[in-house]
Design a protein around this motif. Structure first.
Motif, PDB file in Angstrom:
ATOM      1  N   LYS A 161      16.921   0.476  -0.441  1.00 17.67           N
ATOM      2  CA  LYS A 161      17.622   1.182   0.131  1.00 17.67           C
ATOM      3  C   LYS A 161      17.151   1.926   1.385  1.00 17.67           C
ATOM      4  CE  LYS A 161      17.809   5.784  -1.289  1.00 17.67           C
ATOM      5  NZ  LYS A 161      18.588   7.096  -1.743  1.00 17.67           N
TER       6      LYS A 161
ATOM      7  N   ASP B 126       4.346   4.223  -0.845  1.00 15.32           N
ATOM      8  CA  ASP B 126       4.467   5.174  -1.855  1.00 15.32           C
ATOM      9  C   ASP B 126       5.368   4.395  -2.944  1.00 15.32           C
ATOM     10  OD1 ASP B 126       4.804   7.886  -2.881  1.00 15.32           O
ATOM     11  OD2 ASP B 126       6.917   7.294  -2.460  1.00 15.32           O
ATOM     12  N   LEU B 127       6.465   3.594  -2.666  1.00 10.68           N
ATOM     13  CA  LEU B 127       6.974   3.047  -3.561  1.00 10.68           C
ATOM     14  C   LEU B 127       6.411   2.061  -4.660  1.00 10.68           C
ATOM     15  CD1 LEU B 127       9.935   2.748  -4.494  1.00 10.68           C
ATOM     16  CD2 LEU B 127      10.233   0.530  -3.207  1.00 10.68           C
TER      17      LEU B 127
ATOM     18  N   SER C  84       0.897  -1.345  -0.031  1.00 10.43           N
ATOM     19  CA  SER C  84      -0.146  -0.139  -0.055  1.00 10.43           C
ATOM     20  C   SER C  84       1.043   1.320   0.072  1.00 10.43           C
ATOM     21  CB  SER C  84      -0.890   0.056   1.224  1.00 10.43           C
ATOM     22  OG  SER C  84      -0.093   0.023   2.580  1.00 10.43           O
TER      23      SER C  84
ATOM     24  N   MET D 234       8.921  -1.869   2.067  1.00 16.71           N
ATOM     25  CA  MET D 234       8.717  -1.166   3.504  1.00 16.71           C
ATOM     26  C   MET D 234      10.075  -0.639   4.501  1.00 16.71           C
ATOM     27  SD  MET D 234       6.815  -4.243   5.255  1.00 16.71           S
ATOM     28  CE  MET D 234       6.484  -3.357   7.043  1.00 16.71           C
TER      29      MET D 234
ATOM     30  N   ARG E  91       4.041   4.311  -6.937  1.00 17.81           N
ATOM     31  CA  ARG E  91       4.695   5.089  -7.888  1.00 17.81           C
ATOM     32  C   ARG E  91       5.464   4.419  -8.759  1.00 17.81           C
ATOM     33  NH1 ARG E  91       8.130   9.037  -6.912  1.00 17.81           N
ATOM     34  NH2 ARG E  91       8.727   8.087  -4.947  1.00 17.81           N
TER      35      ARG E  91
ATOM     36  N   HIS F 143      -1.370  -8.339   6.417  1.00  9.21           N
ATOM     37  CA  HIS F 143      -0.292  -9.022   6.795  1.00  9.21           C
ATOM     38  C   HIS F 143       0.404  -7.998   7.806  1.00  9.21           C
ATOM     39  CE1 HIS F 143       2.979 -11.956   6.521  1.00  9.21           C
ATOM     40  NE2 HIS F 143       3.700 -10.601   6.738  1.00  9.21           N
TER      41      HIS F 143
END
Ligand code: NAD
Length: 492
Positions: free
Chosen positions: A148, A16-17, A14, A118, A20, A84
């Protein structure tokens, strides 16, 4: 025949990475046929979402891409959501049941790609559970893609590495450095190893210095919370800049294969000079941007940004000198710099060649000074390269002037350049680790960065903020080169 077969399990589905970068990249691979019938994606996060809601999230993330509704719907139908909590062992049992079911349903041959999208705090615990709860399959491939930051310093990186290595072998681990997925960074190898006129000169007999610039025009924006714990050294120099320097400095690999390239990268990093504290103090400059008014609009300083302490000493700018102590590079400084809120967004490498032993034109025209030959590799925002040479000025007399041979294009605009994440995901599907970072590379660059961080931590800056938004950084960054009789080539 190009179709890849795998189950993706994305931890942080869910986030941002994922929205996007990952979903759009997977979709492009789908449009190109690399993903077709035999793939499925499980997105996990803590929130309770339905598959339908998840499909909507995935669909929304593709809104900027050219695609038909049918194509998007067919793609999204391969996505499954699993609520999860990564710290709860029982949740992994539920996850494995779903994974097994999808494995059969889509005939995925037990191939699995685990993507850690995450907070790094959870990387270790996820890796541990993947093994202890027997999510790792016996007959397909199991590959871990990890984002990273990989550690905060050498010790924490080593600890994280040990946690991951308890479940995955080194050749199953794909540590992302998205700069390595960029077209022009990969092109460094093409320019060097595909051109005799360049590689023949690629050493300390002909090169005076190399400059790597990763400048950003934006401030910290919404990443301030993370940035406060990192700073420019950890965020950019230890990883991206070091990787670019490594590609520029490494010896020609035996072949263009992942293992041969990796061997050379590790070897050259072995020759990276680790500063003494005294050298670190001299060789590195840090900065932090202050407010400025640009075109009538006021830009806030770093300390005014949300989630930033009003007396923060976190650096938003670094300039420094790296040296490789080997036959090829002894005596050639690699000047590097990166910063936020600088005059212009650009990623580029300037290779400055040595001057000729004498200038025969001096006798003809004494004000004539030969300019430096400079090879520029443009990485962003346009891609290409330029070569600055000296030519005769038109007219009588014999003065020279520098001319630029320029080859530039915008690969993104041409539409045929895969986005970095798309390329890296395909590499991981292919089991090709060329463009990922090996632990032996990381450990060396952390040792390098740690010395500087330690010196900085022991000597708080007294002059922050020390550069204006929209400038090219603190004055000390210019002095760093001036001291050596040099200057920054890129000076917008
Ligand atoms: P994010 O905060 O947007 O997303 C984090 C995700 O983790 C969410 O889906 C959240 O629900 C989930 N999560 C948090 N705690 C959880 C728990 N206990 N159990 C299960 N799920 C949990 O973060 P992001 O920006 O997507 O970044 C993810 C990773 O990618 C980080 O390591 C970050 O450093 C790295 N990264 C992100 C970007 C980027 O552009 N966003 C760029 C480079 C690297």
């Amino acid at each position: 025949q190009n179709e890849k077969v795998a189950l993706f399990i994305i931890f942080g589905g869910s986030g941002d990475l994922a929205r996007r970068k990952l979903y759009p990249s997977l979709f492009r691979l789908y449009q190109k046929g690399y993903l077709d019938q035999h793939f499925a994606v499980i997105g996990t996060a803590r929130r309770p979402w339905t598959d339908d809601y998840y499909h909507q999230i995935v669909t929304d993330s593709l809104s900027d891409l050219q695609a038909t509704d049918e194509q998007v719907a067919a793609f999204a139908s391969h996505f499954y959501y699993q609520s999860h909590d990564v710290t709860n062992s029982e949740h992994y049992v539920v996850l494995e049941n779903l994974a097994k079911k999808l494995d059969q349903q889509y005939e995925l041959q037990s191939n699995r790609l685990y993507y850690m999208a995450m907070s790094p705090n959870f990387f270790g615990t996820i890796a541990k559970h993947l093994k202890s709860e027997q999510i790792l399959t016996a007959d397909g491939f199991n590959r871990l893609i990890i984002e990273k930051p990989f550690g905060h310093d050498y010790n924490s990186a080593e600890e994280l590495n040990e946690q991951i290595r308890a479940s995955f072998a080194e050749d199953q681990i794909y540590r992302i450095d998205h700069y390595l997925g960029k077209e022009m960074v990969q092109n460094i190898s093409a320019i060097r190893f595909g051109n005799n006129i360049i590689e023949s000169l690629w050493n300390n007999r002909y090169i005076d210095n190399i400059q790597i610039t990763l400048s950003e025009a934006l401030g910290v924006e919404e990443r301030a919370g993370y940035y406060e714990t990192a700073g420019a050294m950890r965020d950019m120099v230890q990883n991206h800049i070091s990787q670019i320097a490594t590609l520029l400095a490494m010896e020609p690999p035996v072949s263009f294969s992942a293992t041969d390239i990796r061997d050379e990268k590790i070897k050259v990093l072995h020759s990276l000079h680790i500063d003494t504290p005294e050298e670190a103090r001299r060789n590195f400059v840090r900065g932090q941007y202050g407010p400025a008014t640009v075109d009538g609009a006021r830009l806030e300083g770093y300390r005014e940004a949300e989630q930033v302490a009003s007396d923060s000493n976190v650096e938003t700018y670094v300039a420094g000198k790296m040296e490789f102590e080997n036959y090829r590079w002894a005596g050639v400084p690699f000047y590097v710099r990166t910063g936020k809120r600088l005059a212009k967004k650009a990623t580029r490498v300037d290779v400055v060649f040595k001057q000729l032993p004498m200038n025969i034109f001096n006798a003809v025209s004494d004000e004539d000074k030969l300019g430096d030959n400079v090879l520029t590799i443009y990485v962003e925002p346009t891609e290409g390269f330029g070569l600055r040479v000296n030519a005769k000025k038109l007219g009588q007399g014999f003065a020279t002037r520098p001319v630029d041979l320029d080859f530039r294009h915008s690969a993104a605009a041409a539409g045929n350049s895969p986005e970095a994440y798309e390329r890296l995901l395909l590499d991981a599907l292919n089991g090709d680790s060329t463009n990922f970072t090996h632990w032996n590379e990381l450990s060396q660059t952390w040792k390098f960065a740690d010395v500087v961080e330690k010196v900085w931590a022991e000597n708080e800056p007294t002059d922050f903020p020390n550069y204006r938004s929209g400038s090219m950084g603190p004055a000390a960054a210019n002095e760093l080169l001036a001291r050596d009789g040099r200057h920054w080539i890129f000076d917008p």
